[in-house]
Design a protein around this motif. Sequence first.
Motif, mmCIF file in Angstrom:
data_model
loop_
_atom_site.group_PDB
_atom_site.id
_atom_site.type_symbol
_atom_site.label_atom_id
_atom_site.label_comp_id
_atom_site.label_asym_id
_atom_site.label_seq_id
_atom_site.Cartn_x
_atom_site.Cartn_y
_atom_site.Cartn_z
ATOM 1 N N ASP A 154 0.873 -1.172 0.000
ATOM 2 C CA ASP A 154 0.000 0.000 0.000
ATOM 3 C C ASP A 154 0.912 1.224 0.000
ATOM 4 O O ASP A 154 1.542 1.548 1.002
ATOM 5 N N GLU A 155 1.029 1.857 -1.164
ATOM 6 C CA GLU A 155 1.965 2.975 -1.348
ATOM 7 C C GLU A 155 1.724 4.102 -0.350
ATOM 8 O O GLU A 155 2.648 4.816 0.014
ATOM 9 N N SER A 156 0.488 4.244 0.102
ATOM 10 C CA SER A 156 0.187 5.338 1.033
ATOM 11 C C SER A 156 0.822 5.113 2.404
ATOM 12 O O SER A 156 0.916 6.047 3.195
ATOM 13 N N THR A 157 1.266 3.896 2.678
ATOM 14 C CA THR A 157 1.894 3.620 3.978
ATOM 15 C C THR A 157 3.413 3.800 3.938
ATOM 16 O O THR A 157 4.065 3.725 4.973
ATOM 17 N N LEU A 158 3.954 4.024 2.744
ATOM 18 C CA LEU A 158 5.398 4.239 2.621
ATOM 19 C C LEU A 158 5.722 5.696 2.918
ATOM 20 O O LEU A 158 4.956 6.589 2.558
ATOM 21 N N PRO A 159 6.877 5.945 3.540
ATOM 22 C CA PRO A 159 7.259 7.341 3.776
ATOM 23 C C PRO A 159 7.557 8.033 2.448
ATOM 24 O O PRO A 159 7.969 7.385 1.489
ATOM 25 N N ALA A 160 7.342 9.319 2.422
ATOM 26 C CA ALA A 160 7.611 10.088 1.200
ATOM 27 C C ALA A 160 9.104 10.047 0.906
ATOM 28 O O ALA A 160 9.929 10.135 1.810
ATOM 29 N N LYS A 161 9.443 9.882 -0.353
ATOM 30 C CA LYS A 161 10.851 9.873 -0.757
ATOM 31 C C LYS A 161 11.361 11.310 -0.716
ATOM 32 O O LYS A 161 10.703 12.226 -1.173
ATOM 33 N N THR A 162 12.531 11.460 -0.157
ATOM 34 C CA THR A 162 13.142 12.780 -0.129
ATOM 35 C C THR A 162 14.277 12.825 -1.133
ATOM 36 O O THR A 162 14.937 11.818 -1.378
ATOM 37 N N THR A 163 14.473 13.980 -1.689
ATOM 38 C CA THR A 163 15.580 14.144 -2.620
ATOM 39 C C THR A 163 16.643 14.990 -1.949
ATOM 40 O O THR A 163 16.339 15.915 -1.188
ATOM 41 N N TYR A 164 17.872 14.671 -2.222
ATOM 42 C CA TYR A 164 18.983 15.376 -1.620
ATOM 43 C C TYR A 164 19.144 16.750 -2.260
ATOM 44 O O TYR A 164 19.202 16.874 -3.478
ATOM 45 N N VAL A 165 19.205 17.754 -1.425
ATOM 46 C CA VAL A 165 19.454 19.112 -1.884
ATOM 47 C C VAL A 165 20.752 19.563 -1.223
ATOM 48 O O VAL A 165 20.808 19.702 0.002
ATOM 49 N N PRO A 166 21.798 19.767 -2.018
ATOM 50 C CA PRO A 166 23.073 20.154 -1.418
ATOM 51 C C PRO A 166 22.972 21.534 -0.774
ATOM 52 O O PRO A 166 22.226 22.384 -1.248
ATOM 53 N N PRO A 167 23.715 21.744 0.300
ATOM 54 C CA PRO A 167 23.650 23.056 0.949
ATOM 55 C C PRO A 167 24.255 24.137 0.061
ATOM 56 O O PRO A 167 25.144 23.858 -0.747
ATOM 57 N N LYS A 168 23.770 25.347 0.227
ATOM 58 C CA LYS A 168 24.321 26.454 -0.535
ATOM 59 C C LYS A 168 25.702 26.773 0.014
ATOM 60 O O LYS A 168 25.893 26.832 1.223
ATOM 61 N N GLN A 169 26.640 26.948 -0.878
ATOM 62 C CA GLN A 169 28.012 27.226 -0.471
ATOM 63 C C GLN A 169 28.426 28.596 -0.965
ATOM 64 O O GLN A 169 27.956 29.073 -1.998
ATOM 65 N N ALA A 170 29.350 29.185 -0.220
ATOM 66 C CA ALA A 170 29.862 30.484 -0.610
ATOM 67 C C ALA A 170 30.631 30.367 -1.919
ATOM 68 O O ALA A 170 31.225 29.327 -2.209
ATOM 69 N N ASN A 171 30.630 31.436 -2.671
ATOM 70 C CA ASN A 171 31.377 31.474 -3.921
ATOM 71 C C ASN A 171 32.862 31.307 -3.619
ATOM 72 O O ASN A 171 33.410 31.989 -2.752
ATOM 73 N N CYS A 172 33.534 30.395 -4.294
ATOM 74 C CA CYS A 172 34.947 30.147 -4.012
ATOM 75 C C CYS A 172 35.830 31.286 -4.505
ATOM 76 O O CYS A 172 36.993 31.379 -4.141
ATOM 77 N N ASN A 173 35.306 32.176 -5.298
ATOM 78 C CA ASN A 173 36.057 33.302 -5.839
ATOM 79 C C ASN A 173 35.567 34.589 -5.169
ATOM 80 O O ASN A 173 35.127 35.521 -5.824
#
Length: 134
Positions: free
Chosen positions: A79-98
Amino acid sequence: MSTKVYTLEEVAKHNSKDDCWIILDGKVYNVTKFLEEHPGGDDVLLSSAGKDATDNFEGVPHSTLARTMTDDYLLGDIDESTLPAKTTYVPPKQANCNQDKTPSFIIKFLQVLVPLAILGLAVAARIYTKSESA
């Protein structure tokens, strides 16, 4: 032909070596009898016992024979409704290296120049040590 539908809670109860169920692509399988035959060992299946093993299964190459063998262990659908929602990885925002706003052509020039300078020094040191030992 109607197929039995199981909840994740029901599947989760079957999580031992004596009673091992897994979920693959929305289907529930009783793989207890297959544990000893699994080429990767029973630990692989037991680590996913009572859970959705789809990502683990798809993460390892399986032959067409292995995929058709799953039919022998099919119990029904999840029963798909009993499965937890799939999460997608979102990388953290990083400072500009330049951050100092150095023009990119200078950075690229240095990325080539510095390794060449190191290589030149290494060659010069080798030539120098050879001439000293002679």
